[in-house]
Design an enzyme around this catalytic site. Structure first.
Site, PDB file in Angstrom:
ATOM      1  N   TYR A  76      -1.844   0.098  10.915  1.00 44.67           N
ATOM      2  CA  TYR A  76      -1.807  -0.376   9.531  1.00 44.67           C
ATOM      3  C   TYR A  76      -0.553   0.142   8.837  1.00 44.67           C
ATOM      4  O   TYR A  76       0.161  -0.620   8.164  1.00 44.67           O
ATOM      5  CB  TYR A  76      -3.073   0.105   8.822  1.00 44.67           C
ATOM      6  CG  TYR A  76      -3.190  -0.271   7.363  1.00 44.67           C
ATOM      7  CD1 TYR A  76      -3.467  -1.574   6.973  1.00 44.67           C
ATOM      8  CD2 TYR A  76      -3.064   0.703   6.364  1.00 44.67           C
ATOM      9  CE1 TYR A  76      -3.595  -1.915   5.629  1.00 44.67           C
ATOM     10  CE2 TYR A  76      -3.197   0.369   5.027  1.00 44.67           C
ATOM     11  CZ  TYR A  76      -3.468  -0.939   4.661  1.00 44.67           C
ATOM     12  OH  TYR A  76      -3.600  -1.269   3.334  1.00 44.67           O
ATOM     13  N   SER A 109       0.875  -1.169   0.000  1.00 43.95           N
ATOM     14  CA  SER A 109       0.000   0.000   0.000  1.00 43.95           C
ATOM     15  C   SER A 109       0.908   1.213   0.000  1.00 43.95           C
ATOM     16  O   SER A 109       2.068   1.124   0.412  1.00 43.95           O
ATOM     17  CB  SER A 109      -0.880   0.007   1.261  1.00 43.95           C
ATOM     18  OG  SER A 109      -1.493   1.275   1.450  1.00 43.95           O
TER      19      SER A 109
END
Length: 261
Positions: free
Chosen positions: A158, A145
């Site tokens: 995250y 990501s």
């Protein structure tokens, strides 16, 4: 009539989180180039539905697997290799995003983000690498990501996990650099997936904005002012699987319209 050999003919690929979104798009791309594909996930019904949609493209199977559980990963890899042989291509796509301010990030959220996003990649890489090294050829692509390349508010756990996957990618890439195996990461920006749907729902609940306003807010970080499409991520992953990408190793490629440079 001459039948042209497809680029990944004879290769076996395993895609974690392959039932939906980016993982499903990657499975389709690999099948189209002749690979046999094993998709994994925790929801068997979703996996069965995905296999039905993919089976016309080539040889595909599913395995129920929890990437955060080392024993589950070991068993699934054994089953996959027993059916289709050595895994030549590993796509670590399974991931989960949890949202909370840093001071409201409890131990449960923190541990879950590390278990799924970081330890999951670790477990799968350890299972796949020995056979790749023995054969002298392999491709590992970690779908990370842009959260592995920059910070985002309200997703500190995250981001920490995804940054760690980038470090893992770079370290393992150096260890296998002379052995015919490459390890790279692809880092999508906000992509049209279930994770983005959850992010939209969180914005709506937290701010009172409409769903459309929330989607515009997420897309605003992309200089192209749009959400990335799963197929665009799959195309980048597919290229890294090819022989022509053999010099790509330890790289983290942002698929984000210029958000990260």
């Amino acid at each position: 009539m001459t039948v042209l050999k497809r680029a990944l003919q004879g290769r076996h690929a395993l895609v974690t989180g392959g039932a939906k979104g980016i993982g499903l798009a990657i499975a389709k791309a690999l099948l189209a180039e002749g690979a046999s594909v094993s998709i994994t996930g925790r929801n068997e019904a979703n996996l069965q539905e995905a296999v039905v949609s993919l089976q016309a493209l080539g040889k595909v199977q599913y395995l129920v697997m929890d990437v955060s559980d080392a024993d589950s990963v070991h068993l699934a890899f054994e089953q996959s290799q027993a059916r289709d042989g050595r895994i030549d291509i590993l796509i670590n796509n399974a991931g989960q995003a949890g949202s909370a301010s840093f001071l409201k990030t409890d131990t449960r959220l923190w541990d879950n983000m590390l278990a799924v996003n970081l330890s999951g990649s670790f477990h799968c890489m350890q299972q796949a690498l020995p056979a790749m090294l023995e054969s002298g050829w392999g491709r590992i692509i970690n779908v990370v990501s842009t959260a592995g390349l920059k910070g985002y508010a309200y997703v500190s756990a995250y981001c920490a996990a995804k940054h760690a996957v980038i470090g893992l990618t770079r370290s393992v890439a150096l260890e296998v650099a002379s052995k015919g195996v490459t390890v790279n990461a692809v880092c999508p920006g906000y992509t049209e997936t279930d994770i983005v749907k959850e992010a939209v729902a969180n914005i709506v609940a937290r701010t009172g904005r409409t769903e459309e306003q929330a989607r515009v807010e997420l897309a605003a970080g992309n200089p192209q002012k749009r959400l990335v499409q799963p197929q665009e991520v799959a195309d980048a992953v597919l290229w890294l699987c090819m022989d022509g990408a053999s010099a790509m190793n330890g790289q983290s490629i942002a698929v984000a319209g210029g958000e990260v440079m």
